[in-house]
Design an enzyme around this catalytic site. Sequence first.
Site, PDB file in Angstrom:
ATOM      1  CE  LYS A  38      -2.867  -2.368   3.188  1.00 53.90           C
ATOM      2  NZ  LYS A  38      -3.328  -2.434   4.799  1.00 53.90           N
ATOM      3  CG  ASP A  98      15.176  -0.830   4.437  1.00 51.68           C
ATOM      4  OD1 ASP A  98      15.899  -0.004   4.638  1.00 51.68           O
ATOM      5  OD2 ASP A  98      14.717  -1.769   5.197  1.00 51.68           O
ATOM      6  CG  ASP A 154       2.544   0.977   7.141  1.00 52.44           C
ATOM      7  OD1 ASP A 154       3.458   0.876   6.596  1.00 52.44           O
ATOM      8  OD2 ASP A 154       2.410  -0.005   8.105  1.00 52.44           O
ATOM      9  NE  ARG A 160      -0.585   1.972   4.802  1.00 53.29           N
ATOM     10  CZ  ARG A 160       0.394   1.161   4.490  1.00 53.29           C
ATOM     11  NH1 ARG A 160       1.335   1.822   3.863  1.00 53.29           N
ATOM     12  NH2 ARG A 160       0.542  -0.121   4.668  1.00 53.29           N
TER      13      ARG A 160
HETATM   14  P1  IMP Z   1      13.368  -4.001   1.470  1.00 53.58           P
HETATM   15  O1  IMP Z   1      12.864  -5.328   0.597  1.00 53.58           O
HETATM   16  O2  IMP Z   1      14.064  -4.025   2.481  1.00 53.58           O
HETATM   17  O3  IMP Z   1      13.848  -3.065   0.441  1.00 53.58           O
HETATM   18  O4  IMP Z   1      11.808  -3.324   1.851  1.00 53.58           O
HETATM   19  C1  IMP Z   1      11.286  -2.528   1.191  1.00 53.58           C
HETATM   20  C2  IMP Z   1       9.722  -2.184   2.181  1.00 53.58           C
HETATM   21  O5  IMP Z   1      10.053  -2.116   3.303  1.00 53.58           O
HETATM   22  C3  IMP Z   1       9.233  -0.951   1.492  1.00 53.58           C
HETATM   23  O6  IMP Z   1       8.187  -1.145   0.523  1.00 53.58           O
HETATM   24  C4  IMP Z   1       8.457  -0.436   2.593  1.00 53.58           C
HETATM   25  O7  IMP Z   1       7.297  -0.924   2.688  1.00 53.58           O
HETATM   26  C5  IMP Z   1       9.103  -0.941   4.001  1.00 53.58           C
HETATM   27  N1  IMP Z   1       9.896  -0.017   4.404  1.00 53.58           N
HETATM   28  C6  IMP Z   1      11.416   0.176   4.595  1.00 53.58           C
HETATM   29  N2  IMP Z   1      11.734   1.036   5.276  1.00 53.58           N
HETATM   30  C7  IMP Z   1      10.832   1.702   5.886  1.00 53.58           C
HETATM   31  C8  IMP Z   1      10.411   2.766   6.573  1.00 53.58           C
HETATM   32  O8  IMP Z   1      11.554   3.524   6.908  1.00 53.58           O
HETATM   33  N3  IMP Z   1       9.279   3.278   6.720  1.00 53.58           N
HETATM   34  C9  IMP Z   1       8.270   2.515   6.308  1.00 53.58           C
HETATM   35  N4  IMP Z   1       8.294   1.325   5.494  1.00 53.58           N
HETATM   36  C10 IMP Z   1       9.573   0.884   5.282  1.00 53.58           C
END
Ligand code: IMP
Length: 176
Positions: A38, A98, A154, A160
């Site tokens: 979302k 991230d 969120d 959000r």
């Molecule tokens: P990744 O697979 O570690 O790159 O995770 C990505 C997902 O984690 C993103 O699409 C976000 O939904 C969530 N995410 C990562 N960091 C944050 C943050 O600081 N705030 C909110 N959601 C986050």
Amino acid sequence: MADVLFTEREIEEKVGTLGARIAEDYAGKRPLLVGILKGAAIFTADLARRIGEPAQLDFMSVSSYGLEASSCGKLTVKKDMDADISGRHVLICEDIVDSGLTMKCLLELLAARGPASLRLCALLSKPSRRQTAIEPDYCGWEVPDEFIVGYGLDYAERYRNLPCIGVLKPEIYKKR
Ligand code: IMP
Ligand code: MG
């Protein structure tokens, strides 16, 4: 929330800049924007309106719990998009990259469907957290390793709908 990182006005400007670059790069290509639910719903909706070119919109929801750098076997597609992407110019719209594991796995999955092109537009990126070589093709801002909320992002489904983007106070997530 502790600090406002980006105001509503700054976000509007940034989304406008991204939209103009995308419009130029995809002129005549009718790109398919795929927003990742979302978190990227709000960003995708705003970005779509700042691309002054015909574009199509679709959405997917994926969950990446327990992904490892070596394996994409655990990416769960909770809701797939409706569109057939073969031969299409696909631009994934994500809120924040991230570790990069979710996007690495999603890009692999979508590449196998035979799009004409496949790129990633992320509003935010935390390069210091990266565990893969994924870099967004379009990126709004790089942010430090802090928990970011607002404008779609969120914490436990809250914040959000904040119009700005900020850093969550650590005591909010350390309490639980
Ligand atoms: P990744 O697979 O570690 O790159 O995770 C990505 C997902 O984690 C993103 O699409 C976000 O939904 C969530 N995410 C990562 N960091 C944050 C943050 O600081 N705030 C909110 N959601 C986050
Ligand atoms: Mg997300």
